[in-house]
Design a protein around this motif. Structure first.
Motif, PDB file in Angstrom:
ATOM      1  N   TYR A  64       0.821  -1.212   0.000  1.00 57.83           N
ATOM      2  CA  TYR A  64       0.000   0.000   0.000  1.00 57.83           C
ATOM      3  C   TYR A  64       0.859   1.269   0.000  1.00 57.83           C
ATOM      4  CZ  TYR A  64      -3.555   3.347   1.657  1.00 57.83           C
ATOM      5  OH  TYR A  64      -4.397   4.417   1.806  1.00 57.83           O
ATOM      6  N   PHE A  65       1.698   1.383   0.986  1.00 48.77           N
ATOM      7  CA  PHE A  65       2.430   2.650   1.158  1.00 48.77           C
ATOM      8  C   PHE A  65       3.439   2.881   0.048  1.00 48.77           C
ATOM      9  CE2 PHE A  65       0.787   1.648   5.379  1.00 48.77           C
ATOM     10  CZ  PHE A  65       0.096   2.820   5.634  1.00 48.77           C
ATOM     11  N   HIS A  66       4.191   1.841  -0.294  1.00 47.97           N
ATOM     12  CA  HIS A  66       5.224   1.995  -1.313  1.00 47.97           C
ATOM     13  C   HIS A  66       4.626   2.420  -2.657  1.00 47.97           C
ATOM     14  CE1 HIS A  66       8.897   1.201  -3.575  1.00 47.97           C
ATOM     15  NE2 HIS A  66       8.157   0.514  -4.442  1.00 47.97           N
ATOM     16  N   HIS A  67       3.539   1.779  -3.053  1.00 56.27           N
ATOM     17  CA  HIS A  67       2.995   2.041  -4.389  1.00 56.27           C
ATOM     18  C   HIS A  67       2.264   3.375  -4.466  1.00 56.27           C
ATOM     19  CE1 HIS A  67       3.920  -2.238  -4.692  1.00 56.27           C
ATOM     20  NE2 HIS A  67       3.969  -2.052  -6.001  1.00 56.27           N
ATOM     21  N   ILE A  68       1.479   3.680  -3.439  1.00 54.68           N
ATOM     22  CA  ILE A  68       0.773   4.973  -3.484  1.00 54.68           C
ATOM     23  C   ILE A  68       1.773   6.128  -3.421  1.00 54.68           C
ATOM     24  CG2 ILE A  68      -0.818   6.500  -2.245  1.00 54.68           C
ATOM     25  CD1 ILE A  68      -2.505   4.108  -1.522  1.00 54.68           C
ATOM     26  N   GLU A  69       2.743   5.994  -2.537  1.00 54.30           N
ATOM     27  CA  GLU A  69       3.723   7.072  -2.393  1.00 54.30           C
ATOM     28  C   GLU A  69       4.442   7.337  -3.713  1.00 54.30           C
ATOM     29  OE1 GLU A  69       6.441   6.472   0.820  1.00 54.30           O
ATOM     30  OE2 GLU A  69       7.538   8.340   0.427  1.00 54.30           O
ATOM     31  N   ASN A  70       4.816   6.273  -4.388  1.00 62.63           N
ATOM     32  CA  ASN A  70       5.551   6.453  -5.638  1.00 62.63           C
ATOM     33  C   ASN A  70       4.661   6.942  -6.772  1.00 62.63           C
ATOM     34  OD1 ASN A  70       8.533   5.761  -5.466  1.00 62.63           O
ATOM     35  ND2 ASN A  70       7.559   4.141  -4.251  1.00 62.63           N
ATOM     36  N   ASP A 112      -0.685  22.102  -3.099  1.00 60.93           N
ATOM     37  CA  ASP A 112      -1.498  22.650  -4.183  1.00 60.93           C
ATOM     38  C   ASP A 112      -2.901  22.048  -4.223  1.00 60.93           C
ATOM     39  OD1 ASP A 112       0.503  24.337  -5.181  1.00 60.93           O
ATOM     40  OD2 ASP A 112       1.407  22.704  -6.343  1.00 60.93           O
ATOM     41  N   PHE A 113      -3.132  20.970  -3.472  1.00 58.08           N
ATOM     42  CA  PHE A 113      -4.410  20.256  -3.539  1.00 58.08           C
ATOM     43  C   PHE A 113      -5.341  20.670  -2.406  1.00 58.08           C
ATOM     44  CE2 PHE A 113      -1.458  17.682  -5.939  1.00 58.08           C
ATOM     45  CZ  PHE A 113      -2.209  17.326  -7.062  1.00 58.08           C
ATOM     46  N   ASP A 114      -6.627  20.777  -2.742  1.00 55.84           N
ATOM     47  CA  ASP A 114      -7.643  21.098  -1.729  1.00 55.84           C
ATOM     48  C   ASP A 114      -8.183  19.844  -1.061  1.00 55.84           C
ATOM     49  OD1 ASP A 114      -7.948  24.079  -2.273  1.00 55.84           O
ATOM     50  OD2 ASP A 114      -8.217  23.197  -4.279  1.00 55.84           O
ATOM     51  N   TYR A 115      -8.150  18.743  -1.801  1.00 61.01           N
ATOM     52  CA  TYR A 115      -8.607  17.458  -1.257  1.00 61.01           C
ATOM     53  C   TYR A 115      -7.637  16.368  -1.682  1.00 61.01           C
ATOM     54  CZ  TYR A 115     -13.211  19.714  -0.698  1.00 61.01           C
ATOM     55  OH  TYR A 115     -14.233  20.539  -0.355  1.00 61.01           O
ATOM     56  N   ALA A 116      -7.522  15.341  -0.840  1.00 62.17           N
ATOM     57  CA  ALA A 116      -6.730  14.162  -1.215  1.00 62.17           C
ATOM     58  C   ALA A 116      -7.521  12.908  -0.851  1.00 62.17           C
ATOM     59  CB  ALA A 116      -5.382  14.158  -0.497  1.00 62.17           C
ATOM     60  N   VAL A 117      -7.649  12.014  -1.832  1.00 64.85           N
ATOM     61  CA  VAL A 117      -8.394  10.764  -1.605  1.00 64.85           C
ATOM     62  C   VAL A 117      -7.485   9.591  -1.947  1.00 64.85           C
ATOM     63  CG1 VAL A 117     -10.499   9.486  -2.094  1.00 64.85           C
ATOM     64  CG2 VAL A 117     -10.466  11.967  -2.413  1.00 64.85           C
ATOM     65  N   PHE A 118      -7.300   8.687  -0.970  1.00 64.48           N
ATOM     66  CA  PHE A 118      -6.465   7.511  -1.201  1.00 64.48           C
ATOM     67  C   PHE A 118      -7.302   6.255  -1.061  1.00 64.48           C
ATOM     68  CE2 PHE A 118      -3.834  10.831   0.753  1.00 64.48           C
ATOM     69  CZ  PHE A 118      -2.900  11.013  -0.247  1.00 64.48           C
ATOM     70  N   HIS A 119      -6.788   5.177  -1.670  1.00 66.84           N
ATOM     71  CA  HIS A 119      -7.423   3.884  -1.423  1.00 66.84           C
ATOM     72  C   HIS A 119      -7.530   3.696   0.087  1.00 66.84           C
ATOM     73  CE1 HIS A 119      -8.696  -0.191  -1.804  1.00 66.84           C
ATOM     74  NE2 HIS A 119      -7.636  -0.673  -1.179  1.00 66.84           N
ATOM     75  N   GLN A 120      -8.666   3.131   0.513  1.00 68.34           N
ATOM     76  CA  GLN A 120      -8.934   3.097   1.942  1.00 68.34           C
ATOM     77  C   GLN A 120      -9.351   1.706   2.420  1.00 68.34           C
ATOM     78  OE1 GLN A 120     -12.625   6.029   2.049  1.00 68.34           O
ATOM     79  NE2 GLN A 120     -11.031   6.812   0.713  1.00 68.34           N
ATOM     80  N   PRO A 121      -8.342   0.828   2.589  1.00 69.75           N
ATOM     81  CA  PRO A 121      -8.632  -0.539   3.037  1.00 69.75           C
ATOM     82  C   PRO A 121      -9.114  -0.565   4.481  1.00 69.75           C
ATOM     83  CG  PRO A 121      -6.272  -0.183   2.988  1.00 69.75           C
ATOM     84  CD  PRO A 121      -6.905   1.031   2.362  1.00 69.75           C
ATOM     85  N   ASN A 122      -8.862   0.496   5.203  1.00 74.84           N
ATOM     86  CA  ASN A 122      -9.347   0.661   6.579  1.00 74.84           C
ATOM     87  C   ASN A 122      -9.369   2.167   6.841  1.00 74.84           C
ATOM     88  OD1 ASN A 122      -6.639   1.524   7.376  1.00 74.84           O
ATOM     89  ND2 ASN A 122      -6.091  -0.640   7.168  1.00 74.84           N
ATOM     90  N   LYS A 145      -7.403   3.849   8.838  1.00 73.86           N
ATOM     91  CA  LYS A 145      -6.122   4.401   9.301  1.00 73.86           C
ATOM     92  C   LYS A 145      -5.100   4.651   8.190  1.00 73.86           C
ATOM     93  CE  LYS A 145      -7.025   4.566  13.724  1.00 73.86           C
ATOM     94  NZ  LYS A 145      -6.509   3.654  14.750  1.00 73.86           N
ATOM     95  N   PHE A 146      -4.986   3.716   7.246  1.00 76.01           N
ATOM     96  CA  PHE A 146      -3.954   3.822   6.200  1.00 76.01           C
ATOM     97  C   PHE A 146      -4.016   5.141   5.427  1.00 76.01           C
ATOM     98  CE2 PHE A 146      -2.391  -0.787   5.162  1.00 76.01           C
ATOM     99  CZ  PHE A 146      -2.093  -0.988   6.500  1.00 76.01           C
ATOM    100  N   ARG A 152      -2.414   7.850   7.318  1.00 72.88           N
ATOM    101  CA  ARG A 152      -0.959   7.680   7.478  1.00 72.88           C
ATOM    102  C   ARG A 152      -0.209   8.045   6.196  1.00 72.88           C
ATOM    103  NH1 ARG A 152       0.905   1.885   9.287  1.00 72.88           N
ATOM    104  NH2 ARG A 152      -0.897   2.133  10.653  1.00 72.88           N
ATOM    105  N   ILE A 153      -0.750   7.647   5.041  1.00 72.64           N
ATOM    106  CA  ILE A 153      -0.058   7.990   3.789  1.00 72.64           C
ATOM    107  C   ILE A 153      -0.134   9.504   3.552  1.00 72.64           C
ATOM    108  CG2 ILE A 153      -2.055   7.540   2.266  1.00 72.64           C
ATOM    109  CD1 ILE A 153       1.569   6.827   1.303  1.00 72.64           C
ATOM    110  N   ALA A 154      -1.251  10.103   3.973  1.00 73.77           N
ATOM    111  CA  ALA A 154      -1.380  11.554   3.819  1.00 73.77           C
ATOM    112  C   ALA A 154      -0.317  12.265   4.660  1.00 73.77           C
ATOM    113  CB  ALA A 154      -2.780  12.003   4.239  1.00 73.77           C
TER     114      ALA A 154
END
Lengths: 381, 354, 140
Positions: free
Chosen positions: B213-219, B234-244, B246-247, B250-252
């Motif tokens: 999760y972390f390695h791929h999204i970060e890259n 520069d972003f007003d919103y950030a949406v990440f894959h959300q398997p739970n 907490k993740f 943490r990536i944000a």
């Protein structure tokens, strides 16, 4: 040409686990032949609805005629859903009136207990428009449930009042040796029974049973004819009750009632005894009102007040116990009705006897009124 | 940015779907004997459960219908339907054609089901951007829908849920939001899988986190930012894959994005992980509230493993389209709580003779 | 290996089952559902396909406990008589508890699994109705 009913054979409706379709049908057929004191017929017409799915015998009429030693007879089967039995009588009358046959054996038979109930419910769904509507899991009682609620809300009739209809059927059936459920019920028990399709319960519904009934119809009275068939007719309606302008007034039923008046000059309310195809309480009420036996919204109240029983001011309705209590072995039911009415008008009926009855009427609308069928018989004495 | 193919394309309609039923985490803990704190450790409150007559096709249909209504285009103008799921009703036979037929998109259209764990729909989205930009098709429909499976008693059961999302992608003109750029980062990383013919997936537990999760999204996000010359602020919103629950936070944090920009699109704590719908459903929730000019970072992830990152800018057209279909919150507030036995029946966990 | 459901039948009826395709009679103007080869009202064969509205009103409903085989998982089956414009339709009601149903309530069409043929056979999809979603002015 007149059509006389000379022979009647009825079996008790019930769970005939020990009898196959052929054996059950033969009991009624042989009894009818014996009661007509004949052993040969020109034609055998079989009426069966579920058996093609449940028993799986094609050319049922040919197989049955052969099994009864009636080889050489003209033979075919008739299927008109819940009304198959009345349609078979109509076909027999047509053969006789056309001069194609002088003596016809009509046998109605169905077995609803050879498979588990949920499978039978699925098969019975096919009484309703089966290419789209009955692809849903509507069950055998779903449409009757929809109509029951519509009826109650339209006319402000309570659930408790509806219960007087099946209670009337049961109070009649307790005298009928051929009834599947020959006992009286307390109307108060109906709403408390197992729900089938709310607001309808098990006590609003025909029971799943097996049965066979048979008639011998002839162009000559030859001795002791029971009755003659004055009119046997039918009318197609719509493929679904949803297409009726008023779902509580199926046009097919209105049409056969109008035809009765046109042809014979009498209205349903004028006859002495009526057998109605009341598969469910709501269907019984709709039939009674569409035939003009009661004002719209009044049939259950009329039943409660005893209008349709002995001593009431209307025709006696369902002295057999109706579909609710005599039972509804689907393809056989219309044959039962005509047999019962023939015995009523000849004074031989072994159940609730309507003394002095001269005219008897049978009416069934299949499913939700895709077609309606009517047979009027009259005493010959 | 103007020269990039993404810049020629945008979102014309978005559509969410969340089923009516909710299973509280306490029910799973009660039945399987988990420590009461297990679910809160995952940032989870309850999860959405599809009803007995629902599957990824029916849910995907409703999300797609909502997206088409917002796009306000004739269904026949859609030239491709991509259906991303890992809970196909048919292992063989496209689900995409059922939805396309029911929506009146057939027959002059591409249609297929895509599989890449939770990111198949995102792959479809990126493919549509290219197809629209090239002029091969005028509009495309991408659907992410899952009735996510988890082995009963596995920790995954707390999060695996049901939901769907859909987007109509078309030319930038008339879009409610346009794409600035997109970037994909994949490797062979076996963090989560379901073998053929098996009813439930297995996973590498902690291995699903850092190397996957972390390695791929970060890259993926870093790749996108580098290409576009943008920075997280520069972003007003950030949406990440959300398997739970907490993740994504943490990536944000790792990317330097404040929690406030993540929370509007963080839907997993209240509906669970809807797999192919997950991040894209979060994006739908953001589009329900975003204002013209807002810039949104979206980064779906799929096990196995890969992540896409997109930069999306909202246009003036969004306000008039929003009211054309139910919002995510309309579905969220339609809530019927069920117990574990009902959940088990709905999801076919009982072994019955049919 | 056997199948209970007809595959061609499932395929044939998708217009009616997926999209509520009905027939309008050009002679008498009446609409009927599902489409028949001729107008049930006047017999005209001059028919055109129309799509029924996806929102309507519940005119009656029933809760079927005597369910046909293969439907125990969704028992009791909620069945509705739904008025869509000038046409009535019988279909299952979904996403509702029996106690929330009322005649006169607004309902909307959704696509659902009507039946699936045991473990391996065809899945039959079609329209069911559910109580109209709140915030449903957005439902369109």
């Amino acid at each position: 040409m007149e059509v006389y009913i000379t022979g009647v054979g009825l079996t008790k409706v019930g769970r005939h686990f020990d009898l196959g379709l052929r054996e059950l049908a033969a009991r009624a057929a042989l009894e009818a032949l014996d009661s007509a004191r004949v052993d040969k017929v020109d034609a055998v017409i079989v009426s069966s609805t579920l058996s093609y799915r449940e028993a799986g015998q094609f050319d049922l009429a040919g197989h049955l005629a052969g099994a009864l030693g009636l080889k050489g007879a003209q033979t075919f089967a008739v299927e008109a859903g819940d009304a198959s039995g009345l349609a078979a009588v109509e076909a027999a009358c047509s053969l006789i009136r056309a001069g194609s046959a002088g003596r016809v054996l009509v046998v109605g038979v169905d077995k609803l207990t050879d498979y588990v109930s949920s499978r039978v419910y699925r098969d019975l769904q096919r009484l309703y428009e089966a290419e789209v509507q009955a692809l849903y899991d509507i069950g055998h009682a779903g449409v009757a449930g929809l109509l029951a609620r519509l009826y109650m809300e339209r006319f402000g009739v309570s659930r408790d009042t509806l219960s007087y209809w099946p209670a009337m059927d049961h109070s009649h059936a307790k005298h009928n040796p051929y009834a599947m459920l020959p006992f009286a019920i307390d109307p108060a028990a109906v709403p408390k029974a197992l729900k089938v399709a709310e607001p309808l319960t098990l006590l609003d519904s025909f029971p799943l049973g097996d049965g066979a009934a048979a008639l011998v119809l002839e162009s000559e009275p030859h001795g002791d004819a029971r009755a003659k068939v004055v009119l046997a007719t039918s009318a197609a309606g719509y493929p679904s009750f949803t297409m009726n302008e008023d779902p509580l007034a199926p046009e097919s039923v209105g049409e056969v009632a109008a035809r009765l008046r046109e042809v014979t000059g009498i209205a349903p309310v004028d006859v002495d005894v009526i057998e109605l195809g009341d598969t469910f309480t709501s269907i019984g009420l709709i039939l009674a009102e569409s035939l003009g036996l009661s004002e719209p919204g009044r049939a259950a109240v009329d039943a409660m007040e005893g209008r349709f029983t002995l001593g009431g001011d209307g025709p006696v309705v369902n002295p057999s116990g109706g579909l609710k209590a005599r039972g509804h072995p689907v393809g056989a039911t219309g044959v039962y009705m005509v047999g019962e009415l023939a015995l009523q008008v000849s004074g031989e009926y072994p159940g609730l006897k309507v003394d002095g009855a001269r005219r008897g009427l049978a009416v069934i609308a299949s499913g939700d009124g895709s077609s309606a069928h009517l047979v009027l018989v009259e005493g010959v004495a | 940015m103007e020269g990039r193919p993404e810049g020629k394309t945008g979102i014309h309609g978005w559509g969410a779907y969340v089923p009516r039923y909710r299973l509280p985490m306490s029910e799973i803990a009660r039945v399987w004997g988990w420590a009461p704190e297990q679910a809160s450790g995952l940032g989870m409150k309850e999860k959405a459960v599809a009803g007995p007559d629902e599957d990824s096709v029916t849910m995907g249909y409703e999300a797609a219908r909502n997206a088409l209504r917002r796009a306000s285009i004739e269904a026949s103008r859609v030239g491709a339907v991509f259906f991303g799921t890992e809970s196909k009703p048919y292992a063989v036979k496209p689900s995409a054609t059922i939805i396309a037929e029911a929506l009146g998109i057939t027959p002059a259209t591409m249609a297929s089901d895509l599989e890449f764990a939770c990111r198949a729909a995102s792959e479809g989205l990126r493919a549509l951007i290219g197809m629209v930009a090239s002029g091969l098709i005028e509009y495309g429909l991408v659907i992410g829908s899952d009735t996510a499976q988890a082995n009963p008693g596995d920790v995954l059961e707390f999060t695996a849920s049901s939901g769907a999302v859909a987007y109509v992608i078309g030319p930038r003109e008339g879009a409610v939001a346009y794409f600035e750029g997109s970037y994909t980062y994949v490797t062979d990383t076996p963090d989560f899988w379901r073998r053929a013919h098996q009813p439930y997936p297995l996973h590498g537990e902690g291995f699903t986190g850092e190397p996957a999760y972390f390695h791929h999204i970060e890259n993926a996000v870093k790749g996108l930012l580098a290409e576009l010359g943008l920075k997280p602020s520069d972003f007003d919103y950030a949406v990440f894959h959300q398997p739970n629950g907490k993740f994504p936070l943490r990536i944000a944090r790792r990317l330097g994005i404040p929690k406030e920009k993540v929370l509007p699109g963080l839907v997993t704590p209240v509906i669970g992980n809807t797999y192919n719908a997950s991040a894209l459903l979060g994006l739908a929730r953001v589009l329900d509230v975003a204002k013209p000019g807002d810039r949104i970072l979206v980064a779906p992830f799929g096990s196995g493993a890969g992540s896409d990152a997109y930069s999306i800018v909202v246009t003036d057209a969004i306000e008039e389209r929003r009211s054309l279909a139910p919002l995510f919150d309309d579905y969220l507030s339609r809530r019927k709580e069920i117990d574990y036995a009902t959940y088990a029946k709905f999801r076919g966990i009982f072994n019955v003779i049919k | 290996m056997s199948m209970d459901l007809s595959v061609p039948e499932t395929w044939r009826v998708k217009g009616a089952l997926y999209r509520l395709e009905a027939a309008r009679c050009k002679a008498c103007g009446r609409i009927h559902y599902p489409p028949m080869p001729a107008c049930p009202y006047c017999g005209s064969r001059d028919l055109e396909r129309v799509t029924l509205p996806s929102e309507g009103v519940l005119e009656s409903y029933t809760v079927v406990y005597a369910v046909p085989e293969g439907s125990r998982h969704k028992a009791p089956v909620l069945l509705g008589l739904v008025r869509l414009g000038r046409v009535r339709v019988v279909a299952e009601i979904t996403d509702a508890d029996p106690s929330e149903l009322r005649t006169g309530m607004e309902v909307e069409a959704v696509l659902r699994r009507i039946r699936s043929d045991r473990e391996a056979g065809i899945i039959r999809y079609g329209v069911m109705f559910r109580p109209k979603l709140k915030g449903g002015s957005r439902g369109g």
